[in-house]
Design an enzyme around this catalytic site. Sequence first.
Site, PDB file in Angstrom:
ATOM      1  N   ASP A 138       0.887  -1.199  -0.077  1.00  0.00           N
ATOM      2  CA  ASP A 138      -0.097  -0.088   0.097  1.00  0.00           C
ATOM      3  C   ASP A 138       0.998   1.155  -0.174  1.00  0.00           C
ATOM      4  O   ASP A 138       1.857   1.405  -0.829  1.00  0.00           O
ATOM      5  CB  ASP A 138      -0.979   0.054   1.209  1.00  0.00           C
ATOM      6  CG  ASP A 138      -2.071   1.052   1.471  1.00  0.00           C
ATOM      7  OD1 ASP A 138      -3.106   0.809   0.687  1.00  0.00           O
ATOM      8  OD2 ASP A 138      -1.848   2.043   2.036  1.00  0.00           O
ATOM      9  N   HIS A 305      -6.936  -7.145   0.743  1.00  0.00           N
ATOM     10  CA  HIS A 305      -6.038  -5.947   0.419  1.00  0.00           C
ATOM     11  C   HIS A 305      -4.935  -6.236   1.421  1.00  0.00           C
ATOM     12  O   HIS A 305      -3.766  -5.842   1.244  1.00  0.00           O
ATOM     13  CB  HIS A 305      -6.687  -4.701   0.545  1.00  0.00           C
ATOM     14  CG  HIS A 305      -5.575  -3.503   0.475  1.00  0.00           C
ATOM     15  ND1 HIS A 305      -5.119  -3.176  -0.887  1.00  0.00           N
ATOM     16  CD2 HIS A 305      -5.219  -2.748   1.454  1.00  0.00           C
ATOM     17  CE1 HIS A 305      -4.383  -2.171  -0.549  1.00  0.00           C
ATOM     18  NE2 HIS A 305      -4.417  -1.564   0.529  1.00  0.00           N
TER      19      HIS A 305
END
Length: 328
Positions: A138, A305
């Site tokens: 991320d 994620h």
Amino acid sequence: MREIAIVRSALWKTTALNWIKVYCSRHAIDRGRASMFEGFERHEIDTEDARIVSFIGGEGPPLLLLHGYPETHVAWHRLAPVLAQHYTVVATDLRGYGDSRGPQQADAAAYSKRTMAGDQLAVMKHFGFHRFGLIGHDRGARVGYRLALDHPGTVQAFVSLTVIPTTEMWARAGKAFGLGAYHWFLFAQPYDLPERLLSADPDYFLDWTLRKMAKDPGCLSDEALAAYRAAFRRPEVRHAMMQDYRAGATVDHEHDLADRAAGRVLDCPVLVLWEQGRFEGKETPLTIWQAWATQVEGRAIPGGHLQAEEQPDAVLDAIGPFLARHLR
């Protein structure tokens, strides 16, 4: 007078109990983090205008781990101990995140990925490492590829979890992205609109975010959740996150565009992992990254994620052979 004394006594007891609760909660979180990173040493390293909290452990070639939003170094608690069997692992809190400190000024450039990469370079040099491997998830992956672009020859191998370059993301930011990753647009709003909105109920916002990110929210450990909540409750941490995203919509985008115009690419081997099911057409993160690096490989893995916490075994299966080939 007696009534006033009674009220004062009651207030003192309430205040004292609240302080005890905060103290005990904080120390419980610290104990939880220590157990997750047993054998790692904690360091606080001053950079030009920040203080970066770092955890180092293991033996072997150096490997830097950079977490994403809205987490801290704790995101690596399932991977770091395994990787430390083969590498000297350094896991940090990005500037302003977790226990790291960053400037509170209004200029979002202080949270550009170029500046944040400078922090991480300073950390690694502090430990005596001038070349190292890097795994980023991320926001940490955005810091990672910026470090590799700005400092050629420094990153020996780069692993990107769930990320394509920032300018590529903005070019593809349509309706589905806007509805799913709305925080990109909310957090990029001018100070202090998002800061005020998030202050209303930080725990609710954080828990909602983590549930949305994870395909199986139950994969998150109680210790990790406690650490994330403790950090997110602090206004200065939330402000740093907003600054991070403001930079992503402005200066980071400009830096990426300048690299594209100049034809600059990553000079190290790159491994790209993404969420299975997110890219079903011909274009995948692998094909996108091929325009940004000379040597790229990658694949989709199951889960959501938060790959390092949801699918640690799948991530290790993917990165193990890659790191073994390129970090010696």
